[in-house]
Design a protein around this motif. Sequence first.
Motif, mmCIF file in Angstrom:
data_model
loop_
_atom_site.group_PDB
_atom_site.id
_atom_site.type_symbol
_atom_site.label_atom_id
_atom_site.label_comp_id
_atom_site.label_asym_id
_atom_site.label_seq_id
_atom_site.Cartn_x
_atom_site.Cartn_y
_atom_site.Cartn_z
ATOM 1 N N UNK A 30 1.197 -1.078 0.317
ATOM 2 C CA UNK A 30 0.422 0.323 0.074
ATOM 3 C C UNK A 30 0.909 1.262 0.711
ATOM 4 N N UNK A 31 0.657 2.071 -0.642
ATOM 5 C CA UNK A 31 1.102 3.223 -0.924
ATOM 6 C C UNK A 31 0.416 4.689 -0.391
ATOM 7 N N UNK A 32 -1.104 3.829 -0.182
ATOM 8 C CA UNK A 32 -2.217 5.277 0.175
ATOM 9 C C UNK A 32 -2.070 4.659 1.485
ATOM 10 N N UNK A 33 -3.342 6.399 2.529
ATOM 11 C CA UNK A 33 -3.529 5.964 3.770
ATOM 12 C C UNK A 33 -4.799 4.472 3.654
ATOM 13 N N UNK A 34 -6.229 4.993 2.882
ATOM 14 C CA UNK A 34 -6.852 3.564 2.408
ATOM 15 C C UNK A 34 -5.318 2.320 2.094
ATOM 16 N N UNK A 35 -5.281 2.210 1.696
ATOM 17 C CA UNK A 35 -4.346 1.058 1.749
ATOM 18 C C UNK A 35 -4.239 0.720 2.289
ATOM 19 N N UNK A 36 -3.400 0.957 3.197
ATOM 20 C CA UNK A 36 -2.764 0.863 4.612
ATOM 21 C C UNK A 36 -4.009 0.124 5.468
ATOM 22 N N UNK A 37 -4.802 0.567 5.345
ATOM 23 C CA UNK A 37 -5.662 0.523 6.509
ATOM 24 C C UNK A 37 -6.253 -0.529 6.647
ATOM 25 N N UNK A 38 -6.670 -0.751 5.103
ATOM 26 C CA UNK A 38 -7.305 -2.322 4.626
ATOM 27 C C UNK A 38 -6.111 -3.261 4.589
ATOM 28 N N UNK A 298 -5.552 9.984 19.747
ATOM 29 C CA UNK A 298 -4.399 11.083 18.664
ATOM 30 C C UNK A 298 -2.489 10.431 18.681
ATOM 31 N N UNK A 299 -2.495 10.995 17.878
ATOM 32 C CA UNK A 299 -0.752 10.752 18.598
ATOM 33 C C UNK A 299 -0.770 9.552 17.694
ATOM 34 N N UNK A 300 -1.408 8.666 16.849
ATOM 35 C CA UNK A 300 -1.443 7.492 15.677
ATOM 36 C C UNK A 300 -0.729 7.174 14.414
ATOM 37 N N UNK A 301 -0.155 6.424 13.942
ATOM 38 C CA UNK A 301 0.318 6.175 12.666
ATOM 39 C C UNK A 301 0.194 4.958 12.757
ATOM 40 N N UNK A 302 -0.037 4.753 10.804
ATOM 41 C CA UNK A 302 -0.844 3.404 10.613
ATOM 42 C C UNK A 302 -0.144 2.217 11.778
ATOM 43 N N UNK A 303 -1.093 1.538 11.307
ATOM 44 C CA UNK A 303 -0.114 -0.153 11.911
ATOM 45 C C UNK A 303 1.032 -0.582 10.910
ATOM 46 N N UNK A 304 0.047 -0.703 9.600
ATOM 47 C CA UNK A 304 1.042 -1.033 8.523
ATOM 48 C C UNK A 304 1.821 0.412 7.993
ATOM 49 N N UNK A 305 3.249 0.218 7.721
ATOM 50 C CA UNK A 305 3.974 -0.817 8.600
ATOM 51 C C UNK A 305 4.164 -0.838 9.427
ATOM 52 N N UNK A 306 4.173 0.292 9.955
ATOM 53 C CA UNK A 306 4.585 1.110 11.832
ATOM 54 C C UNK A 306 5.296 -0.340 12.919
ATOM 55 N N UNK A 307 4.087 -1.070 12.788
ATOM 56 C CA UNK A 307 3.570 -1.810 14.214
ATOM 57 C C UNK A 307 4.386 -3.112 13.823
#
Length: 434
Positions: A30-38, A298-307
Amino acid sequence: MTTSTNPGFVTNLLQLPRNAWRSLFRNPLPSSDLGRSQTSFSNFFLHIHPVKTHVNTLRPTYTLGLGMAALSLFVVLVITGMLLMFYYVPSVEQAHNRMLDLRGTVAFGSLLRNMHRWSAHGMVAVVFLHLCRVFFTGSYKAPREFNWVLGVVLLLLTFFLSFTGYLLPWDQLAYWAITVGTAIAGYAPFVGEQMRFVLLGDRIVGQEALIRFYVLHVAVLPAVLTTLIAVHFWRIRKDGGLSRPEDSNFPESQPAYPQAIAAKLEGLAPLAKTQKTKTFGVLGMVRGPFSKIGNTPDNTVYSWPNLFLGELFCFAVTVLGVLVVSLLFAAPLEAPADPTHPPNPSKAPWYFLGLQEMVSYSAFWGGIGIPTLMVLGLILLPYLDRSPKGVGVWFSRERLLAVTLFILFVLTNLVLIIIGTFFRGPNWSLVLPW
Ligand code: HEM
């Protein structure tokens, strides 16, 4: 005229790897926020995670990766354990010979056994260290009380899983460690002897005990642990993710809103004042007002790929650590079990040597009274310490008394284990290890 859409056998063959890969991984990275969520919620193995993770959870110095390391060791144990089951026979006549076969004739047999053995010891230590991290960061406090209690049960199950495995090689070390360990259980008033009998299926450690320990070790306890670990993770989600300091949602270094939005908000009532009080209705989704600002993390980041990368790193380091230790050190295997020749002294597994040391002073208090009080104390802790202070901070000054008492508790256990392991000789007399 119809045109064939099948490109032909040779082309299909050439494209097979690519098509097979795509049938498994349908979307590119994924390269977009939507992709990272999916990516998070459409993958079976990842969907237990939230789509976004608080940055505090990702700080290696906060969790030290201990929970993940405990899980990794459990995974290594399950995999190596299943492979060992292809060779092991739970019979007093065959068990020890099978261990020798593993060492001498089975390809990678020694490595497999070493990895299983050292992971088991490692898991006991790491789960206890994880408990310490949870305590020192005050993470057992509301709303995480129940997950702490579940954790205490996981710790006890981990001890029991390791203990039941200890007997299986059926060598002198195993035989006498279990004889001593189960004797400690026998000190319980009224029910001690019955409990010991149920565990051993006999008055002595023999074939009945071996088959009981085997079934507990390979089926019952792993199944119970797997289920409870899943509940443990589910609870982390339900409790709002990992604990964190109260003021970590809107750090000064990172504005809560992108600059463009912040600029638009300027001129409205100062945001800081409304944060705690303003509520919003989430129409059609939940009943009543929803206090979004200032209340949800708040102050969150996308779990993919960070976590996921963090978890993968933790898993890789743990497995590598086990591999290196297993290549360097062989798991012990003594002479076959001989019920007529007890070694002097006979020692329980190291994690029970603190208990054995206390038993040498008082059988009842050392074996039953004090351990029961310790477990009860741990279980009741979040219900006795109701102050919300110091959550999410290591060794918070606001919890000076609790932290000091817990350090004393850990040190006492450690000293007792060290004395039992290194300073006890024949007839449990004090000796110098050097
Ligand atoms: C089989 C044993 C265990 C496994 C696999 C496990 C796994 C985990 C993982 C992966 C996390 C999140 C990351 C982390 O905190 O490192 C976690 C959090 C947590 N664990 Fe465990 N755990 C185990 C045993 C325990 C024990 C013994 C306790 C305490 C008695 C405990 C209490 C908690 C609590 C309260 C949290 C939430 C912490 C927070 O919000 O900061 N767990 N566990």
